[in-house]
Design a protein around this motif. Structure first.
Motif, PDB file in Angstrom:
ATOM      1  N   MET A 232      45.205 -71.221 -60.865  1.00  0.00           N
ATOM      2  CA  MET A 232      44.998 -71.862 -59.561  1.00  0.00           C
ATOM      3  C   MET A 232      44.255 -73.183 -59.732  1.00  0.00           C
ATOM      4  SD  MET A 232      43.851 -70.037 -56.153  1.00  0.00           S
ATOM      5  CE  MET A 232      45.237 -70.311 -55.122  1.00  0.00           C
TER       6      MET A 232
ATOM      7  N   GLY B 210      32.544 -63.267 -54.796  1.00  0.00           N
ATOM      8  CA  GLY B 210      33.480 -62.619 -55.708  1.00  0.00           C
ATOM      9  C   GLY B 210      34.802 -62.334 -55.008  1.00  0.00           C
ATOM     10  N   VAL B 211      35.896 -62.488 -55.738  1.00  0.00           N
ATOM     11  CA  VAL B 211      37.229 -62.393 -55.137  1.00  0.00           C
ATOM     12  C   VAL B 211      37.451 -61.037 -54.467  1.00  0.00           C
ATOM     13  CG1 VAL B 211      39.716 -62.458 -55.611  1.00  0.00           C
ATOM     14  CG2 VAL B 211      38.193 -64.043 -56.785  1.00  0.00           C
ATOM     15  N   MET B 212      37.090 -59.976 -55.158  1.00  0.00           N
ATOM     16  CA  MET B 212      37.325 -58.629 -54.634  1.00  0.00           C
ATOM     17  C   MET B 212      36.576 -58.410 -53.312  1.00  0.00           C
ATOM     18  SD  MET B 212      38.952 -55.902 -56.163  1.00  0.00           S
ATOM     19  CE  MET B 212      38.490 -55.405 -57.812  1.00  0.00           C
TER      20      MET B 212
ATOM     21  N   ASP C  32      44.505 -66.305 -52.271  1.00  0.00           N
ATOM     22  CA  ASP C  32      45.724 -66.038 -53.014  1.00  0.00           C
ATOM     23  C   ASP C  32      46.053 -64.545 -53.059  1.00  0.00           C
ATOM     24  OD1 ASP C  32      47.884 -67.140 -54.581  1.00  0.00           O
ATOM     25  OD2 ASP C  32      46.987 -66.132 -56.298  1.00  0.00           O
TER      26      ASP C  32
ATOM     27  N   ALA D 149      48.435 -52.666 -65.728  1.00  0.00           N
ATOM     28  CA  ALA D 149      48.402 -54.054 -66.193  1.00  0.00           C
ATOM     29  C   ALA D 149      49.067 -54.985 -65.181  1.00  0.00           C
ATOM     30  CB  ALA D 149      49.103 -54.175 -67.536  1.00  0.00           C
ATOM     31  N   PRO D 150      48.349 -55.995 -64.679  1.00  0.00           N
ATOM     32  CA  PRO D 150      49.002 -56.973 -63.798  1.00  0.00           C
ATOM     33  C   PRO D 150      50.016 -57.804 -64.578  1.00  0.00           C
ATOM     34  CG  PRO D 150      46.588 -57.137 -63.668  1.00  0.00           C
ATOM     35  CD  PRO D 150      46.913 -56.291 -64.861  1.00  0.00           C
TER      36      PRO D 150
ATOM     37  N   ARG E 112      51.645 -61.613 -64.565  1.00  0.00           N
ATOM     38  CA  ARG E 112      51.308 -62.913 -63.975  1.00  0.00           C
ATOM     39  C   ARG E 112      52.548 -63.775 -63.829  1.00  0.00           C
ATOM     40  NH1 ARG E 112      46.023 -62.099 -62.222  1.00  0.00           N
ATOM     41  NH2 ARG E 112      44.994 -60.799 -63.762  1.00  0.00           N
TER      42      ARG E 112
ATOM     43  N   PHE F 288      46.329 -58.771 -58.935  1.00  0.00           N
ATOM     44  CA  PHE F 288      45.874 -57.464 -58.505  1.00  0.00           C
ATOM     45  C   PHE F 288      45.650 -57.512 -57.006  1.00  0.00           C
ATOM     46  CE2 PHE F 288      42.693 -54.175 -57.771  1.00  0.00           C
ATOM     47  CZ  PHE F 288      43.222 -53.112 -58.491  1.00  0.00           C
TER      48      PHE F 288
ATOM     49  N   PRO G 205      43.571 -56.122 -54.162  1.00  0.00           N
ATOM     50  CA  PRO G 205      42.365 -55.311 -53.935  1.00  0.00           C
ATOM     51  C   PRO G 205      42.525 -54.256 -52.832  1.00  0.00           C
ATOM     52  CG  PRO G 205      41.747 -57.594 -54.264  1.00  0.00           C
ATOM     53  CD  PRO G 205      43.246 -57.564 -54.148  1.00  0.00           C
TER      54      PRO G 205
ATOM     55  N   VAL H  39      55.004 -58.319 -70.502  1.00  0.00           N
ATOM     56  CA  VAL H  39      53.615 -58.783 -70.482  1.00  0.00           C
ATOM     57  C   VAL H  39      53.094 -58.752 -71.909  1.00  0.00           C
ATOM     58  CG1 VAL H  39      51.286 -58.366 -69.600  1.00  0.00           C
ATOM     59  CG2 VAL H  39      53.263 -57.928 -68.135  1.00  0.00           C
ATOM     60  N   ARG H  40      52.718 -59.912 -72.420  1.00  0.00           N
ATOM     61  CA  ARG H  40      52.243 -60.045 -73.805  1.00  0.00           C
ATOM     62  C   ARG H  40      53.215 -59.390 -74.790  1.00  0.00           C
ATOM     63  NH1 ARG H  40      47.746 -59.804 -70.552  1.00  0.00           N
ATOM     64  NH2 ARG H  40      47.603 -57.554 -70.505  1.00  0.00           N
TER      65      ARG H  40
ATOM     66  N   ARG I 168      56.941 -53.458 -69.687  1.00  0.00           N
ATOM     67  CA  ARG I 168      56.159 -52.499 -68.910  1.00  0.00           C
ATOM     68  C   ARG I 168      56.935 -52.125 -67.655  1.00  0.00           C
ATOM     69  NH1 ARG I 168      50.565 -53.249 -70.880  1.00  0.00           N
ATOM     70  NH2 ARG I 168      50.803 -54.830 -72.473  1.00  0.00           N
TER      71      ARG I 168
END
Lengths: 123, 384
Positions: free
Chosen positions: B1, B39-41, B245, B312-313, B315, B335, B337, B363-364, B368
């Protein structure tokens, strides 16, 4: 038992040739709410400086780098179900892996607590 | 972002307020903006349960007014609507006074140049102008397009020197009613004008969180003390871009530059509903050939919700596969919340767009399990 710190905000607590590795409270604070931690399995071999784990917050994924080379003896599987522990107890319960240290001389380049605290204050 | 930039970052009128409230500032759309406060959460959950205050002054509020000026009732509205309808596929002419509508700015290939909200003013004397809010990162592009296309016919007035803020969440209406008495009577996508200390402002019932809420355009001089007073209300907390977001993603709302871009059509983006019947029948908007064909035959790919089945998120940029074959890409992911699990959006080929379709997210380097999910992830809570 001595704890060493890296500039990338990992810590390694050394007992004999065994090291316990995690990220620092400072790093956890910067990441914010941790929602997922990806750890290597037992037997994986880590090379100093390589990304070996991933910490995900709501916003982003961050790599965690090996402070020292070695073989993974055990990873903290409890973090899979309770990733928020990283935010709450980064330098105690929320350790990432225990490793068999390959070369203890690699510890020489790391910081002690006093040096690391001073380093963080300068950021 | 966040984004690196060598050019001088701009500040909104609320910059000092953000610093005072403990905001962590980052570069966003050319501005120094708060990415988070506590904090975002916590901010995300607060907005879903209380009232979150968002500074969106970096966006592009503006007015598009007939060269001849305002007044003239329905005829003047029809005239200004006909002008903007050469650029967007929505029915602006049929908007009722006080009503707003989401639309998209199109290129000649039917690709989306921006998404924007167009509002028709209230009252005969005010007809002949439209209140338009475009995305902050796209405002220079959009305004240049407006000015070029409508030169000699309409005048663009930028209003991005003012404060544009949003108050979102189930408690927003009670807080707003204390400051703007009567605004509680508005329904979703309606607006009314107010005066605060002699300064004109616009209160709209809309937002970008999926919750009930309002957006307010107000001159800085009147807005700063008003927001400072709002913060003394225990139901109100400042919310950063991080939670903005995650809130919009759970609500299934698109972020321009990520879920929408100049290659993607509104049909692919699952935004066919922004093109009303009259416009489809007339087919008189940029890229109509492609858009009408996709409406008839279905698009080759489609925007869908994606639910990772593990923790696992995934992206933005994560590849989507079925049986090892690439069938799409994640355009927003993280994620949720409130949903309390990872959530994502992306584009998949039409054959794999049905909710429940099993897919893999890379993912990586590892596949998944995930499935196509209906949007939104969290029910929208608009005042209809």
């Amino acid at each position: 038992m001595t704890t060493y710190y890296t500039k990338d905000h990992e810590w390694v607590r050394v007992e004999g040739d065994t090291g316990t590795v995690g990220i620092t409270t400072y790093a956890a604070g910067q990441l914010g709410d941790v929602v997922y931690v990806e750890l290597p399995e037992a037997g994986a071999s880590l090379a100093k400086g390589d990304g070996f784990a991933v910490v995900e917050s709501v916003k982003a994924a961050s790599d965690v780098y090996a402070p020292i080379s070695g073989a993974v003896l055990e990873s903290n599987t409890g973090l899979a179900d309770a990733p928020e522990k990283v935010s709450e107890a980064a330098e105690t319960d929320a350790w990432f892996v225990r490793i068999k240290i390959a070369d203890t001389s690699e510890l020489d380049g790391l910081m002690d607590l006093a040096a690391y605290t001073a380093y963080c204050e300068g950021l | 972002m966040s984004e690196a930039s060598t050019e001088q970052l701009k500040r909104t009128p609320l910059y000092e307020s953000h610093v005072k409230m403990g905001g962590k500032l980052v570069a966003f759309a050319g501005y120094e903006m708060p990415v988070q406060f506590e904090g975002v959460m916590a901010e995300h959950i607060w907005t879903r349960t209380q009232a979150g205050l968002f500074d969106v002054s970096h966006m592009g509020p503006c007015f598009l007014t007939l060269e001849a000026g305002i007044g003239g009732g329905d005829d003047a509205h029809a005239e200004i609507s006909a002008l903007i309808e050469t650029l967007v596929p929505s029915d602006i002419t049929s908007l009722k006074p006080g009503q707003a509508r989401l639309t998209v700015l199109l290129n000649d290939d039917g690709g989306i140049l921006d998404d924007l909200i167009i509002t028709r003013p209230l009252g005969d004397a005010a007809q002949g102008t439209l209140y338009i809010v475009v995305n902050g990162a796209m405002k220079e592009q959009d305004w240049a397009i407006f000015e070029k296309a409508l030169a000699g016919k309409a005048i663009l007035t930028r209003a991005d020197d003012r404060i544009l803020f949003a108050l979102q969440g189930p408690k927003a209406v009670d807080v707003m009613a204390d400051f703007f008495p009567g605004c509680e009577a508005l329904t979703f996508m309606q607006h009314m004008p107010f005066e605060v200390n002699g300064q004109r402002c616009i209160v709209s019932r809309c937002g970008y969180t999926g919750e009930d809420g309002f957006e307010v355009l107000i001159p800085a001089e009147a807005g700063l003390p008003l927001i400072e007073e709002m913060y003394t209300d225990e139901r109100v907390k400042p919310i950063g871009l991080g939670a903005r977001d995650s809130l919009r993603l759970e609500a299934g709302l698109c972020l321009y530059g990520h879920d929408l871009n100049p290659e993607i059509s509104p049909i692919e983006a699952d935004l066919a509903w922004v093109i009303q019947k009259r416009r489809r029948e007339a087919g008189n908007f940029p890229g109509a050939d492609r858009i009408l064909r996709e409406l008839k035959d279905g698009p080759a790919k489609k925007r869908v919700g994606i639910r990772p089945l593990e923790r696992a998120p995934a992206r933005e940029g994560a590849e989507i596969q079925v049986n090892g074959e690439t069938i799409g890409v994640v355009t927003s992911g993280g994620f949720g919340p409130t949903y309390d699990a990872p959530v994502a959006m992306g584009y998949v080929t039409a054959a794999h767009a049905a909710p429940g379709t099993k897919i893999d997210l890379i993912v990586r380097g590892k596949a998944r399990p995930a499935e196509v999910a209906a949007l939104p992830f969290v029910p929208q809570n608009y005042k209809r």
